[in-house]
Design an enzyme around this catalytic site. Structure first.
Site, short mmCIF file in Angstrom:
data_model
loop_
_atom_site.label_atom_id
_atom_site.label_comp_id
_atom_site.label_asym_id
_atom_site.label_seq_id
_atom_site.Cartn_x
_atom_site.Cartn_y
_atom_site.Cartn_z
N ASP A 36 50.05 38.16 41.12
CA ASP A 36 48.75 38.53 40.30
C ASP A 36 48.79 39.85 40.05
OD1 ASP A 36 46.05 37.94 39.44
OD2 ASP A 36 45.49 38.83 41.24
N ILE A 37 47.91 40.14 38.78
CA ILE A 37 47.91 41.58 38.63
C ILE A 37 46.52 42.18 39.21
CG2 ILE A 37 47.34 43.31 36.84
CD1 ILE A 37 49.20 41.70 35.00
N ASP A 38 45.29 41.88 38.65
CA ASP A 38 43.95 42.48 38.98
C ASP A 38 43.57 42.18 40.60
OD1 ASP A 38 42.71 43.62 36.47
OD2 ASP A 38 43.73 41.68 35.96
N ASP A 86 44.87 37.20 44.90
CA ASP A 86 43.42 37.63 45.41
C ASP A 86 42.35 36.91 45.37
OD1 ASP A 86 43.24 38.73 42.85
OD2 ASP A 86 41.56 40.03 43.53
MG LIG Z 1 43.45 38.80 40.75
#
Ligand SMILES: [Mg+2]
Length: 269
Positions: free
Chosen positions: A26-28, A202
């Site tokens: 995932d990124i953010d 996350d």
């Molecule tokens: Mg995220």
């Protein structure tokens, strides 16, 4: 949930990724620290370097809620797969379905952009067009709870009724039938012919991958959360770089066939 950087979990991970793994991120909140303004989010340079190294050795995928074009600008390397819009954009073979999702989003956008729409009067609420999904941001609303309630009341009357994904001060609208990150992860595994996949994320939408409970997918959550379905966790975003560093040590052979044949033809000379 096991702590992913403990000696036991690292040994398990090392065994798991020995044979053609797909390594997905995932990124953010995972590769990039969460910041108050999403457009300011950056993947730290040292982590970018670790990811570039990893992408040269294994199949790397990035699965994000951002649009692909937006995510691409944040990455200093080219992953084998870049899936955006929570799974609705960029899955190989999903192009026709994605075009149908885009048409639905476009019709919602035309309705919601009408000047008579009450949400437009609410200060601090913004509608983002991500082509394959829409996102109502209310981070800057004076009364975020009231703004959220207003948004939810309005989107419930859209036709067709959207699938709602709640994020951090954002309400995401996806077309009915749009794949989630778990669907996307399984589609990527099938597409790349990888035997195993590791996924690290996350947030709520990452739980769709964690909940797969698929033996071929090992999942890692950023921050320990007792209710999470993930197999392992790291303590925070600050530990993701160390996790990628450990993966780099484990995945030493080039996984790409082209690279493998180049190596063997050189060796044969
Ligand atoms: Mg995220």
């Amino acid at each position: 949930m096991r702590y992913a950087l403990s000696p036991g979990a690292l040994a398990e991970l090392a065994r798991f990724v020995q044979n053609r793994p797909l390594l997905a991120f995932d990124i953010d909140g995972t590769l990039a620290p969460i910041v108050s303004r999403p457009w300011d989010a950056r993947v730290p340079q040292t982590l970018q370097e670790q990811l570039s190294r990893l992408a040269a050795r294994a199949r790397v995928a990035v699965l994000t809620g951002r649009a692909v074009a937006d995510a691409k600008g944040m990455l200093g390397f080219t992953p084998a797969y870049l899936v955006g819009n929570h799974g609705a954009e960029g899955v190989p073979g999903g192009e026709r379905a994605a075009a149908a999702f885009a048409r639905i989003c476009s019709s919602w956008l035309a309705t919601l952009a009408d000047t008579a729409e009450a949400w437009r009067e609410t200060h601090g609420v913004a509608l983002e067009d991500k082509v394959y999904s829409l996102a109502f941001h209310y981070r800057h609303a004076e009364d975020p709870a009231r703004a959220r309630s207003l948004i939810l009341q309005r989107v419930a009357r859209l036709d067709p009724c959207p699938v709602i994904i709640h994020g951090k001060l954002v309400v995401n609208l996806l077309a009915p039938g749009a794949p989630h990150k778990g669907d996307a992860m399984m589609a990527l595994l099938a597409h790349c012919g990888c035997n195993r996949g590791v996924y690290i994320g996350d947030d709520v939408t990452d739980e769709d991958v964690f909940r797969l409970r698929e033996p071929a997918v090992l999942t890692v959550r950023v921050e320990h959360e007792p209710g999470s379905a993930a197999d392992m966790y790291v303590k925070g975003q600050h530990e993701v770089e160390r996790f990628v560093h450990e993966l780099n040590k484990m995945v030493s052979a080039p996984s790409d066939n082209r690279m493998a044949s180049r190596v063997s033809s050189r060796a044969g000379r």
